[in-house]
Design an enzyme around this catalytic site. Sequence first.
Site, PDB file in Angstrom:
ATOM      1  N   LYS A  67       1.053  -1.154  -0.276  1.00  0.00           N
ATOM      2  CA  LYS A  67       0.022  -0.028  -0.076  1.00  0.00           C
ATOM      3  C   LYS A  67       1.030   1.209  -0.208  1.00  0.00           C
ATOM      4  O   LYS A  67       1.932   0.869   0.516  1.00  0.00           O
ATOM      5  CB  LYS A  67      -1.447  -0.111   1.383  1.00  0.00           C
ATOM      6  CG  LYS A  67      -0.357  -0.243   2.693  1.00  0.00           C
ATOM      7  CD  LYS A  67       0.694   0.027   3.334  1.00  0.00           C
ATOM      8  CE  LYS A  67       0.876   2.084   3.519  1.00  0.00           C
ATOM      9  NZ  LYS A  67       1.781   2.667   4.061  1.00  0.00           N
ATOM     10  N   TYR A  78      -4.401   4.232   6.271  1.00  0.00           N
ATOM     11  CA  TYR A  78      -4.703   3.483   6.825  1.00  0.00           C
ATOM     12  C   TYR A  78      -5.828   4.068   7.898  1.00  0.00           C
ATOM     13  O   TYR A  78      -7.263   2.931   8.188  1.00  0.00           O
ATOM     14  CB  TYR A  78      -3.891   3.241   8.027  1.00  0.00           C
ATOM     15  CG  TYR A  78      -2.832   2.351   7.633  1.00  0.00           C
ATOM     16  CD1 TYR A  78      -2.393   0.730   7.998  1.00  0.00           C
ATOM     17  CD2 TYR A  78      -1.543   2.792   7.570  1.00  0.00           C
ATOM     18  CE1 TYR A  78      -1.772  -0.041   7.233  1.00  0.00           C
ATOM     19  CE2 TYR A  78      -0.299   2.807   7.268  1.00  0.00           C
ATOM     20  CZ  TYR A  78      -0.518   1.104   7.783  1.00  0.00           C
ATOM     21  OH  TYR A  78       0.848   0.511   7.124  1.00  0.00           O
TER      22      TYR A  78
HETATM   23  P1  NAD Z   1      12.371   1.971   2.296  1.00  0.00           P
HETATM   24  O1  NAD Z   1      13.411   3.367   1.777  1.00  0.00           O
HETATM   25  O2  NAD Z   1      12.644   1.662   3.745  1.00  0.00           O
HETATM   26  O3  NAD Z   1      12.911   0.700   1.192  1.00  0.00           O
HETATM   27  C1  NAD Z   1      12.464   1.083  -0.219  1.00  0.00           C
HETATM   28  C2  NAD Z   1      13.623   0.868  -0.678  1.00  0.00           C
HETATM   29  O4  NAD Z   1      12.989   0.563  -2.093  1.00  0.00           O
HETATM   30  C3  NAD Z   1      15.185   0.405  -0.751  1.00  0.00           C
HETATM   31  O5  NAD Z   1      15.591  -0.626  -0.524  1.00  0.00           O
HETATM   32  C4  NAD Z   1      15.329   1.261  -1.542  1.00  0.00           C
HETATM   33  O6  NAD Z   1      17.127   1.022  -1.665  1.00  0.00           O
HETATM   34  C5  NAD Z   1      14.376   0.941  -2.592  1.00  0.00           C
HETATM   35  N1  NAD Z   1      14.194   1.504  -3.711  1.00  0.00           N
HETATM   36  C6  NAD Z   1      14.235   1.659  -5.129  1.00  0.00           C
HETATM   37  N2  NAD Z   1      14.485   2.518  -6.093  1.00  0.00           N
HETATM   38  C7  NAD Z   1      14.085   3.541  -5.232  1.00  0.00           C
HETATM   39  C8  NAD Z   1      14.244   4.565  -5.309  1.00  0.00           C
HETATM   40  N3  NAD Z   1      13.794   5.083  -6.685  1.00  0.00           N
HETATM   41  N4  NAD Z   1      14.052   5.746  -4.929  1.00  0.00           N
HETATM   42  C9  NAD Z   1      14.333   5.183  -2.930  1.00  0.00           C
HETATM   43  N5  NAD Z   1      14.353   3.479  -2.950  1.00  0.00           N
HETATM   44  C10 NAD Z   1      14.860   2.738  -3.905  1.00  0.00           C
HETATM   45  O7  NAD Z   1      11.019   1.866   2.648  1.00  0.00           O
HETATM   46  P2  NAD Z   1       9.714   1.155   3.337  1.00  0.00           P
HETATM   47  O8  NAD Z   1       8.884   1.548   4.442  1.00  0.00           O
HETATM   48  O9  NAD Z   1      10.069  -0.333   3.385  1.00  0.00           O
HETATM   49  O10 NAD Z   1       8.712   1.088   1.949  1.00  0.00           O
HETATM   50  C11 NAD Z   1       8.126   0.525   1.675  1.00  0.00           C
HETATM   51  C12 NAD Z   1       7.239   0.133   0.375  1.00  0.00           C
HETATM   52  O11 NAD Z   1       6.488  -0.289   1.420  1.00  0.00           O
HETATM   53  C13 NAD Z   1       5.776   0.965   0.792  1.00  0.00           C
HETATM   54  O12 NAD Z   1       4.908   1.246  -0.395  1.00  0.00           O
HETATM   55  C14 NAD Z   1       5.853   1.466   1.684  1.00  0.00           C
HETATM   56  O13 NAD Z   1       4.466   2.069   1.385  1.00  0.00           O
HETATM   57  C15 NAD Z   1       4.781   0.130   2.320  1.00  0.00           C
HETATM   58  N6  NAD Z   1       5.400   0.503   3.710  1.00  0.00           N
HETATM   59  C16 NAD Z   1       3.730  -0.363   3.480  1.00  0.00           C
HETATM   60  C17 NAD Z   1       3.752  -0.947   5.271  1.00  0.00           C
HETATM   61  C18 NAD Z   1       2.929  -1.831   5.860  1.00  0.00           C
HETATM   62  O14 NAD Z   1       2.923  -2.045   6.884  1.00  0.00           O
HETATM   63  N7  NAD Z   1       1.775  -2.082   4.788  1.00  0.00           N
HETATM   64  C19 NAD Z   1       4.671  -0.746   6.473  1.00  0.00           C
HETATM   65  C20 NAD Z   1       6.353   0.368   5.830  1.00  0.00           C
HETATM   66  C21 NAD Z   1       5.894   0.572   4.370  1.00  0.00           C
END
Ligand code: NAD
Length: 414
Positions: free
Chosen positions: A164, A251
């Site tokens: 999401k 949420y």
């Molecule tokens: P994050 O920044 O920790 O991880 C993102 C990953 O994508 C990193 O490994 C990064 O290197 C990579 N990436 C690839 N291309 C990129 C670019 N152009 N710019 C930046 N990063 C790039 O983020 P996250 O917190 O893991 O979130 C990722 C996804 O998961 C989002 O869509 C977020 O909304 C979702 N999320 C959902 C929940 C949940 O509870 N359902 C919780 C956290 C995150």
Amino acid sequence: MNAHSSSKKTVNTGRRHVLGALGASIVAGGASSAVAQSLGFPAPPAGLGKRPYPNLLRPLNDGPRKFGYAIVGLGKYAVNQILPAFAECEYAKVTALVSGDIEKARRLGKHYGIEESHLYTYDTFDKIAQDPEVDAVYIILPNSLHADFTERSFRAGKHVLCEKPMAVTVEECQRMINAGKKAGKKLMIGYRCHFDPVTHKAIELARTSIGKPQIISTDNGDNTDPTDPTYQWRLTRALSGGGALMDLGIYGVNGSRYMLDEDPIEVQATIMPPSDPMFREIDETIVWIMRYRSGAVAHGSASFNVNAMSRFNLQGTEASLRMDPATSYWCNSVSHCTSGDTQTWSTPMFTIPALNQFSAQLDHLAISVANNTPLAATGEEGMQDVRLIQAMYQSANSGSRPVSTDWGDWRKTI
Ligand code: NAD
């Protein structure tokens, strides 16, 4: 009603703080058999709320082979929540990793027993089509990359679980749905709360013991650390598609619809002026109202500049429900309140057995594919939230004017 006091611990539900709690639970075998129980083997323990989708709890008829996931994007959520959660899956396992940083993929691959031949970069990703170990791709990338990777995954002949918010525009959501239909594969959105037993208890109570739902309020927020890469893309509109509403307010948007079992017919929103230049591209703090045909009203807020908050309140004509925290990874709680009487259900240590939402979510797609049963969180549902969020931004950008969202029943279009 018996009053259960939940001897409230101080629990920080923010992104950074819940990570440690998950690690501890996995190491200690925390949720253990609760996932299997939640899937219906054996009968759910007393006190576990009736699931809203009971037909999804049938066992797999697919034999012993586990359903293989490729994880795309090895950031915080993938590494700290999703990868460890496979340890508690009954039907799913991680079989491939996809990252821009192949060394990181190798390190994690070593830890999770994934060989070099199942490690991919974003450039070599399309070769996953020839990987028989991969049944589904789980996309955990910044929001604006969800649509392209979903389409690539469907072209590779895989099912998709996408985080999401589903995508940053309604058009992208529609493309993703169309691509799934064309490929004949399933598209699920990562609404983990749909697998949280406290949420299920809240839904049951909302349907049966609060009278007519009248007012729901939802508040979700967290502080922002601009030095942390996980926040940097969230502050960049081109990657996030929006700020607090897209990331955390969703949420409340999905939760209000889920709890009221109704979609709003009108929304109104206001974005507060940014308190810091780092929020110049996105909404730091946003408040909204959603009106429903039944007469119910939802009001909500989301902020990137508050101490961790995750709160739902549902007021009915006869009783109210309070959830605080409402959407945390491990420690949600719901109280049923009438004047003078409060009963509380909470995880992990009180009246509802701990359940690993992440493992249940991963298993759910496996079960749905194997038995061809409906998904709890479809692309159409994800698109409805994105559409409502866009309507809220439209309202906020036009002097908080009401925007009609009376689009008819999206469920009938599936
Ligand atoms: P994050 O920044 O920790 O991880 C993102 C990953 O994508 C990193 O490994 C990064 O290197 C990579 N990436 C690839 N291309 C990129 C670019 N152009 N710019 C930046 N990063 C790039 O983020 P996250 O917190 O893991 O979130 C990722 C996804 O998961 C989002 O869509 C977020 O909304 C979702 N999320 C959902 C929940 C949940 O509870 N359902 C919780 C956290 C995150």
